[in-house]
Structure formats: C-alpha cells, structure tokens
Design an enzyme around this catalytic site. Structure first.
Site, PDB file in Angstrom:
ATOM      1  CB  CYS A 117     -48.770  67.967 -29.701  1.00 42.35           C
ATOM      2  SG  CYS A 117     -47.399  68.266 -28.591  1.00 42.35           S
ATOM      3  CG  HIS A 250     -47.537  67.286 -33.812  1.00 38.62           C
ATOM      4  ND1 HIS A 250     -47.277  68.605 -33.485  1.00 38.62           N
ATOM      5  CD2 HIS A 250     -47.000  66.538 -32.806  1.00 38.62           C
ATOM      6  CE1 HIS A 250     -46.616  68.646 -32.342  1.00 38.62           C
ATOM      7  NE2 HIS A 250     -46.429  67.410 -31.913  1.00 38.62           N
ATOM      8  CG  ASN A 280     -43.332  69.023 -30.540  1.00 35.22           C
ATOM      9  OD1 ASN A 280     -44.300  69.760 -30.736  1.00 35.22           O
ATOM     10  ND2 ASN A 280     -43.439  67.829 -30.002  1.00 35.22           N
TER      11      ASN A 280
HETATM   12  O1  UT7 Z   1     -45.640  66.050 -29.670  1.00 31.80           O
HETATM   13  C1  UT7 Z   1     -45.819  64.702 -29.329  1.00 31.80           C
HETATM   14  C2  UT7 Z   1     -44.782  64.347 -28.385  1.00 31.80           C
HETATM   15  N1  UT7 Z   1     -43.469  64.031 -28.787  1.00 31.80           N
HETATM   16  C3  UT7 Z   1     -43.087  63.099 -29.679  1.00 31.80           C
HETATM   17  O2  UT7 Z   1     -43.772  62.733 -30.582  1.00 31.80           O
HETATM   18  C4  UT7 Z   1     -41.724  62.524 -29.480  1.00 31.80           C
HETATM   19  C5  UT7 Z   1     -41.716  61.049 -29.712  1.00 31.80           C
HETATM   20  N2  UT7 Z   1     -40.418  60.425 -29.457  1.00 31.80           N
HETATM   21  C6  UT7 Z   1     -39.311  60.739 -30.125  1.00 31.80           C
HETATM   22  O3  UT7 Z   1     -39.303  61.610 -30.970  1.00 31.80           O
HETATM   23  C7  UT7 Z   1     -38.050  59.944 -29.838  1.00 31.80           C
HETATM   24  O4  UT7 Z   1     -38.361  58.836 -29.019  1.00 31.80           O
HETATM   25  C8  UT7 Z   1     -36.936  60.798 -29.168  1.00 31.80           C
HETATM   26  C9  UT7 Z   1     -36.364  61.783 -30.181  1.00 31.80           C
HETATM   27  C10 UT7 Z   1     -37.450  61.539 -27.969  1.00 31.80           C
HETATM   28  C11 UT7 Z   1     -35.787  59.895 -28.709  1.00 31.80           C
HETATM   29  O5  UT7 Z   1     -35.277  59.157 -29.806  1.00 31.80           O
HETATM   30  P1  UT7 Z   1     -35.055  57.587 -29.669  1.00 31.80           P
HETATM   31  O6  UT7 Z   1     -34.469  57.147 -30.931  1.00 31.80           O
HETATM   32  O7  UT7 Z   1     -36.348  56.963 -29.236  1.00 31.80           O
HETATM   33  O8  UT7 Z   1     -33.957  57.518 -28.550  1.00 31.80           O
HETATM   34  P2  UT7 Z   1     -34.014  56.742 -27.145  1.00 31.80           P
HETATM   35  O9  UT7 Z   1     -34.934  57.438 -26.201  1.00 31.80           O
HETATM   36  O10 UT7 Z   1     -34.195  55.288 -27.398  1.00 31.80           O
HETATM   37  O11 UT7 Z   1     -32.546  56.956 -26.635  1.00 31.80           O
HETATM   38  C12 UT7 Z   1     -31.405  56.345 -27.325  1.00 31.80           C
HETATM   39  C13 UT7 Z   1     -30.152  56.841 -26.640  1.00 31.80           C
HETATM   40  C14 UT7 Z   1     -30.178  56.721 -25.116  1.00 31.80           C
HETATM   41  O12 UT7 Z   1     -28.878  56.381 -24.687  1.00 31.80           O
HETATM   42  P3  UT7 Z   1     -28.516  54.867 -24.282  1.00 31.80           P
HETATM   43  O13 UT7 Z   1     -29.448  54.515 -23.167  1.00 31.80           O
HETATM   44  O14 UT7 Z   1     -28.766  54.052 -25.529  1.00 31.80           O
HETATM   45  O15 UT7 Z   1     -27.070  54.949 -23.889  1.00 31.80           O
HETATM   46  C15 UT7 Z   1     -30.480  58.116 -24.671  1.00 31.80           C
HETATM   47  O16 UT7 Z   1     -29.972  58.407 -23.378  1.00 31.80           O
HETATM   48  O17 UT7 Z   1     -29.960  58.235 -26.933  1.00 31.80           O
HETATM   49  C16 UT7 Z   1     -29.724  58.925 -25.701  1.00 31.80           C
HETATM   50  N3  UT7 Z   1     -30.207  60.297 -25.858  1.00 31.80           N
HETATM   51  C17 UT7 Z   1     -29.456  61.288 -26.335  1.00 31.80           C
HETATM   52  N4  UT7 Z   1     -28.182  61.307 -26.763  1.00 31.80           N
HETATM   53  C18 UT7 Z   1     -27.699  62.474 -27.204  1.00 31.80           C
HETATM   54  C19 UT7 Z   1     -31.439  60.784 -25.552  1.00 31.80           C
HETATM   55  N5  UT7 Z   1     -31.477  62.100 -25.837  1.00 31.80           N
HETATM   56  C20 UT7 Z   1     -30.261  62.435 -26.325  1.00 31.80           C
HETATM   57  C21 UT7 Z   1     -29.700  63.632 -26.788  1.00 31.80           C
HETATM   58  N6  UT7 Z   1     -28.418  63.619 -27.225  1.00 31.80           N
HETATM   59  N7  UT7 Z   1     -30.385  64.804 -26.837  1.00 31.80           N
END
Ligand code: UT7
Length: 323
Positions: A117, A250, A280
């Site tokens: 990216c 980005h 993305n």
């Molecule tokens: O291009 C460069 C690369 N990419 C990025 O820049 C992405 C950077 N990271 C992010 O954008 C975020 O970290 C994410 C969008 C990927 C995730 O958001 P988050 O607020 O950091 O969520 P998390 O990983 O802390 O997960 C929170 C909860 C988890 O459940 P528990 O363990 O709290 O029960 C996940 O399992 O959300 C759950 N979860 C989802 N729930 C519903 C993760 N993905 C999903 C989903 N739908 N699609």
C-alpha cells in the site's frame, strides 16, 4: 535551470459494480454486520475485478484516462512504473504488460515497484528522480491491484477491508514546481504484522499466500508513521500544514485518516476520502482518490496536496505536490 516534475494528467478505473457490506456478508456467510464494518473502518462498498480481468487490465484503463487528461500519446511516455503487489504473473512485470497493451513501442524502461500500500508514493518519488535528473521527460506512474485474489473469505477481520482498482498519473518535466518534496521509508522488522506469507515452488503455492494482518498493530504503526513522514515532507519544503489545501491519504480506514489529519491539525474537510466506496485498494488507493477529487472539481490546478501511503514491509512515504 532546475527541472521539476509536474502531474499533468490523472486517471482511474474501478471494475464492475459496487459490492455493499451486506452483499459481501451474504455472499460469504460472514459473522459480521454493516454497522461493525462502517463504524470500525468507514467502508460501505468496494469493487472486485471479474474473473479473467487482471491487474494490467485495470492499469490499462486508468493509464488511458490519465494519458487523455494529459493530452499525451502512449509513445510520448519515456518511463512506465507500476506499483502493485498483485501482478498478473510472477514475471514479466505488469509495467511491461501494460506497455504492450498501450501499444507503446519506443523502448522506454518499464518496471514494477512492490511496496504494497506504500507502492504509489514510492513509484511517484522514483519517477520524480528520473525527471529531475533529466533521464525522463514524461513518466506514466500507475498503482493497480486485484487484492480480491488474495483474500481469505473465512477471515472476517481482513476480507471486508479490500477492493480492486487502478489509478494513474502522467508526470512531466517542467520549469514550474511540481513535486515540492518527497520522503520514503521502510522498516523490515515489522514484516510479520501484515503479509501474504507464501511462495511458489515447483509451480505450487507453498505456505499461506493469503492476506494475514494484526490489525491493531498495523493501525498504531500507520498513524505514527504517516504523521511523522507528513511532517518530514512539509519541513523539507518549508511549508506549514495550514498551507495545505488537501491531504490525499492511503484509504485503509477512516479512523487512520482522521487520526493522521488530527496530528497534522488539518480539518477533516481537507481530507480526500474515498474509502467508504472503494475499500482499501492498496497501491491504487492514493491515485484513485486523487483522480476522483480532480474529476469532481475538488482539487484544482495550483492546489497544494500531500499524498501519503503506508503498507506491508513496512513501507511508507509521502509526496508534497503543487498540482
Ligand atoms: O493498507 C494498510 C493495511 N491496513 C490497515 O491499515 C488496517 C489497519 N487496521 C484496522 O483498520 C483495524 O485494526 C481493523 C479494521 C482491521 C480492525 O478494527 P479494530 O477496531 O482494531 O478491531 P479488533 O481487531 O480489535 O477487533 C475487535 C473485535 C474482535 O472481537 P472480540 O475479540 O472483541 O470478540 C474481532 O473478532 O471485532 C471483531 N471483528 C469483527 N466483528 C465483526 C473483527 N472483524 C470483524 C468483522 N465483523 N468484520
């Protein structure tokens, strides 16, 4: 006299129709919701390349539009750089496939940049060096991706994030600025927090060639690195952030965009945001956002823009542009 590199045309291309969060959830039986995806990422829809459509096909459409906007013929181009991590083949490069598809026959160099990216800002800053040194006069710089081919549809934490697309710019030698400053960086110690850790051996995929990400670690790294490199680039050009007209970041997550803008003390209305409709698109996200903002009349000639990218590796960078 100093040679500057100026963007003289932009173009982009999104394949197929938008796929909404609910359509994606239904198609892949995901344990997710439109509310979660919108709240945590800002994404509402993305596009996917139909079967048989490759990265070079998307690059071709974006390149044609950028050439038309710059009033250039393919053989005016004397450098082609494509930023991609999802090439059509292991080799040859997407850049040479694009060259053939454009009917480009003047023997100019063509090569790919793989910085995920961060790829488009890498490619743009490399093209600028070719122009500044007098090696090239007219460069075609493309970011093109088909990340849909590397998604694990059983991993809800990554499969809702990505989309396919391409964006392109024509960069020409000029007496007037142009690119005002650029900076690119990498830190390989962070390679494992975002990767597609597989390879080919004997023609077979070995390992795990799908996207794997520690989302929270990437999020934290991205906010800090993007704010730092933005500041570095602005300082290099001696430009205070308040003189920026637009941040073209980005498009990975609306929360990363907002956090970076806040660190730069930029109001949200100065950020170009397309993540809600594109998802993305990796190396394509910055030129796609740029082209959309140019064509909708937001970005105008002589505006000052800060382009920023960050991706696996980790790689990151920014380019300050007088448009
Ligand atoms: O291009 C460069 C690369 N990419 C990025 O820049 C992405 C950077 N990271 C992010 O954008 C975020 O970290 C994410 C969008 C990927 C995730 O958001 P988050 O607020 O950091 O969520 P998390 O990983 O802390 O997960 C929170 C909860 C988890 O459940 P528990 O363990 O709290 O029960 C996940 O399992 O959300 C759950 N979860 C989802 N729930 C519903 C993760 N993905 C999903 C989903 N739908 N699609």
């Amino acid at each position: 006299m100093k040679i500057y590199a100026r963007i003289t045309g932009t173009g982009s291309y999104l394949p197929g129709s938008p796929v909404t969060n609910n359509a994606l959830i239904a198609a892949h039986h995901l344990d997710s919701s439109d509310e979660w995806i919108v709240e945590r990422t800002g994404i509402r829809a993305r596009h996917f390349a139909p079967e048989g459509v490759t990265t070079s096909d998307l690059a071709l459409e974006a390149a044609r539009r950028a050439l038309e906007a710059a009033v250039c013929q393919p053989n005016d181009i004397d450098l082609i750089i494509v930023a991609t991590s999802t090439p059509d083949y292991v080799f040859p490069s997407v850049a040479t496939l694009l060259q053939a598809k454009l009917g480009h026959t003047n023997g100019a160099p063509a090569f790919d940049i793989q910085a995920v990216c961060g790829g488009f800002v890498y490619a743009l800053s490399i093209a600028e060096k070719f122009i500044q040194t007098g090696t090239s006069r007219c460069a075609l710089v493309v970011g093109a991706e088909t990340f849909s081919r590397m998604i694990d549809w059983k991993d809800r934490s990554t499969c809702v994030l990505f989309g396919d697309g391409a964006g392109a710019v024509v960069l020409e030698a000029s007496d007037e600025p142009g690119i005002l400053a650029s900076a690119v960086h990498a830190d390989g110690r962070y390679h494992s927090i975002l990767s597609a850790p597989g390879h080919l051996c004997g023609g077979q995929p070995i390992g795990d060639p799908l996207i794997r990400m520690d989302g929270q670690a990437v999020f934290k790294f991205a906010v800090r690195a993007l704010a730092d490199v933005a500041e570095e680039t602005l300082v290099a050009a001696n430009l205070p952030p308040e003189q920026l007209d637009w941040l073209v970041p980005h498009q990975a997550n609306i929360r990363i965009i907002q956090a970076t803008a806040k660190k730069l003390r930029l109001p949200p209305e100065k950020c170009i945001v397309t993540v809600e409709r594109h998802g993305n698109t990796s190396a394509a996200s910055v030129p796609l956002a740029l082209d959309e903002a140019v064509r909708t009349g937001k970005i105008k000639r002589r505006d000052t823009l800060l382009l920023e990218g960050i991706g696996a590796g980790f790689t990151w960078g920014s380019v300050l542009v007088r448009f």
